[in-house]
Design an enzyme around this catalytic site. Structure first.
Site, PDB file in Angstrom:
ATOM      1  N   LYS A  28       0.634  -1.092  -0.176  1.00 35.38           N
ATOM      2  CA  LYS A  28       0.158   0.004   0.085  1.00 35.38           C
ATOM      3  C   LYS A  28       0.766   1.186  -0.064  1.00 35.38           C
ATOM      4  O   LYS A  28       1.850   1.283   0.627  1.00 35.38           O
ATOM      5  CB  LYS A  28      -0.888  -0.143   1.143  1.00 35.38           C
ATOM      6  CG  LYS A  28      -1.852   1.126   1.129  1.00 35.38           C
ATOM      7  CD  LYS A  28      -2.812   0.970   2.598  1.00 35.38           C
ATOM      8  CE  LYS A  28      -3.918   1.801   2.696  1.00 35.38           C
ATOM      9  NZ  LYS A  28      -4.563   1.918   3.972  1.00 35.38           N
ATOM     10  N   SER A  69      -9.684   1.876   2.878  1.00 34.69           N
ATOM     11  CA  SER A  69      -8.832   2.536   2.175  1.00 34.69           C
ATOM     12  C   SER A  69      -7.863   1.869   1.466  1.00 34.69           C
ATOM     13  O   SER A  69      -7.240   2.300   0.318  1.00 34.69           O
ATOM     14  CB  SER A  69      -8.267   3.577   3.006  1.00 34.69           C
ATOM     15  OG  SER A  69      -7.165   2.989   3.909  1.00 34.69           O
ATOM     16  N   SER A 128      -9.775  -0.886   6.930  1.00 35.67           N
ATOM     17  CA  SER A 128      -9.224  -0.524   5.633  1.00 35.67           C
ATOM     18  C   SER A 128      -8.565  -2.036   5.137  1.00 35.67           C
ATOM     19  O   SER A 128      -8.145  -1.839   3.954  1.00 35.67           O
ATOM     20  CB  SER A 128      -8.451   0.382   5.532  1.00 35.67           C
ATOM     21  OG  SER A 128      -9.133   1.698   5.551  1.00 35.67           O
TER      22      SER A 128
END
Ligand code: GLN
Length: 483
Positions: A76, A151, A175
């Protein structure tokens, strides 16, 4: 090659069926071909990936072994990666190249993992749909008109579309678990403090925790093994030995006590999801588990408390982006105040600005007691509810999300509607507990996740339950059409 799980890749590499370089090249080609439809990557790093793959092949030729040696993954884009842009999906950090590696990144690299790049996300990890990225929304491979969750939506979409076997993510309020649910993956958020936060760009430091995306619980175990452990650089990292997560996968579920919180199954839950959760419970009963109703009476206060605490911490964490030290700086500032105002006004997107304002308000003199302090008290009550429930049960089970993935744009006009989608995930962050989401079926062709929560440091138990469930069901093996 792209259909293989991490465990299958590890066996293939050990048996010399293919090299890490061959595998890496084939996945890079797949990313180049398919990712334009998904937008799951912000940065792909082919040269670095091939160099890491060659180094892993050389280590293996020299006799080294290990499940992650030569295994492809992606991070990420809020994990700092030395020499590679680390943007947090924000214009603010579009030009930022990290000068060092996050602990998660360096540990996985030392284990021989090959990073193919940095995945898309909500700006500064604020969001549940991956629509707030400066680099554009991510598409759900199960239906390109829908969000992949957020997210960590880029990591989820990339693994679900078989661009990668596994990826890292972070979970501040859901997330990892929520995008895993929306894309038919297994996603694990560890206990707060289990994985180092050093080098992770902070959103809400008392809630943020790094974890794993994979298609199977078995693969989550392998990835977590490479990430977990004490780190003296992170003052909230916990100095507890890391168990062998793969060794715990095969335990019998005979006598496992599952708690179903009565508050989980009320209004607001899509009844079709409710039915799939009941089916998952029946499956686990067949495997020997027993079921009991429990209560989490303070759950109704979780969203308001979280949406005070997380913005409060964010407003403090994001004060470092001032246009001076690093990141975006506006053109031709008139004076210092203008520099601050315009750099932050132009560098941050609207959701990030909203959270900074909410957080600064909640922390300001006169409001601190009314909002922040109250929210912290609720946080303790939520933790106490879990402690009471775990007195009677080994895991808590329920839906990961109240609804399946929504259409891109459907919630743009109403941020609170999006916040409400976090109702089942944020309590684990407020309490610091580990949680896992695993595939449990489909509604209108969109994946549905079951969430399991366990007491502190019982990641092994979560992985065990999920692995046994995945031996008995095949939801997790389904792949989206066209990928
Ligand atoms: N949706 C939640 C938020 O926007 C959680 C995000 C996260 O876990 N990073 O804050």
């Amino acid at each position: 090659m792209h259909q293989m799980t991490l465990a299958e890749i590890a066996r293939g590499l050990a048996d010399k069926k293919f090299s890490s370089e061959e595998l890496t090249r084939s996945l890079l080609a797949r990313i180049a071909q398919l990712d334009p439809q998904l937008n799951s990557f912000i940065t792909v790093t082919p040269e670095l990936a091939i160099a890491q793959a060659q180094a892993a092949d050389a280590r293996r030729a020299a006799g080294e072994t290990g499940a992650l040696l030569g295994a492809p993954l992606a991070h990420k884009d809020l994990f700092c990666t030395q020499g590679v842009r680390t943007s947090c999906a924000s214009r603010m950090l579009d030009n930022f190249t990290a000068p060092y590696d996050a602990t998660v990144v360096s540990r996985l690299a030392e284990a021989g993992a090959v990073s193919l790049g940095k995945t898309n996300m909500d700006e500064f990890a604020m969001g549940s749909g991956n629509e707030s990225s400066f680099y554009g929304a991510v598409k759900n491979p199960w239906n390109l008109a829908h969000v992949p969750g957020g997210s960590s939506g880029g990591s989820a979409a990339a693994v679900a579309a078989r661009l990668l076997p596994v990826a890292t993510g972070t979970d501040t309020g859901g997330s990892i678990r929520q995008p895993a649910a929306f894309t038919n993956l297994t996603g694990l958020k560890p206990t707060y403090g289990r994985v180092s936060r050093w080098g992770m760009i902070a959103y809400a430091s008392s809630l943020d925790q790094a974890g794993a995306f994979a298609r199977t619980a078995e693969d989550c175990a392998l990835l977590l093994q490479g990430m977990a452990g004490f780190d003296p650089q992170d003052s909230t990292s916990i100095d507890e030995p890391v168990p062998d997560y793969s060794a715990s996968l095969n335990g019998s579920l005979q006598g496992l006590r599952i708690g179903l919180p009565k508050e989980y199954f009320g209004a607001g839950l899509d009844p079709r999801i409710g039915d799939l959760i009941q089916q998952a419970v029946k499956e686990l009963e067949k495997l020997g588990a027993t079921v009991k109703e429990v209560s989490l009476p303070n759950m109704q206060h979780a969203i308001p408390a979280y949406y005070v605490i997380a913005p409060a911490e964010a407003s403090s964490n994001l004060s470092r982006f001032d246009g001076v030290r690093f990141g975006y700086r506006c053109e031709n500032p008139a004076d210092l105040t203008d520099l601050y105002k315009r750099s932050r006004g132009e560098g941050f997107g609207s959701e990030v600005q909203r959270r900074i304002m909410v957080g600064a308000y909640a922390l300001s003199a006169g409001y601190y007691d009314a909002y922040y302090l109250q929210a912290q008290k609720i946080r303790r009550l939520i933790k106490n509810d879990f402690m009471a429930a775990f007195h009677d049960v080994d895991v808590i089970l329920g839906p990961t999300t109240p609804n399946p993935a929504w259409k891109i744009g459907a919630k743009n006009a109403d941020p609170v509607a999006e916040y409400l989608e976090d109702v089942y995930t944020i309590t684990a962050n407020l309490a610091g507990l580990p949680g896992l989401s695993m595939p449990a079926g489909f509604v209108d062709g969109l994946p549905v996740g079951v969430q399991l929560l366990a007491p502190y440091f019982q990641e092994g138990r979560l992985l065990n339950v999920a692995h046994q469930y995945q031996q008995a069901t095949d939801w997790h093996t389904r792949s989206p059409e066209g990928f």
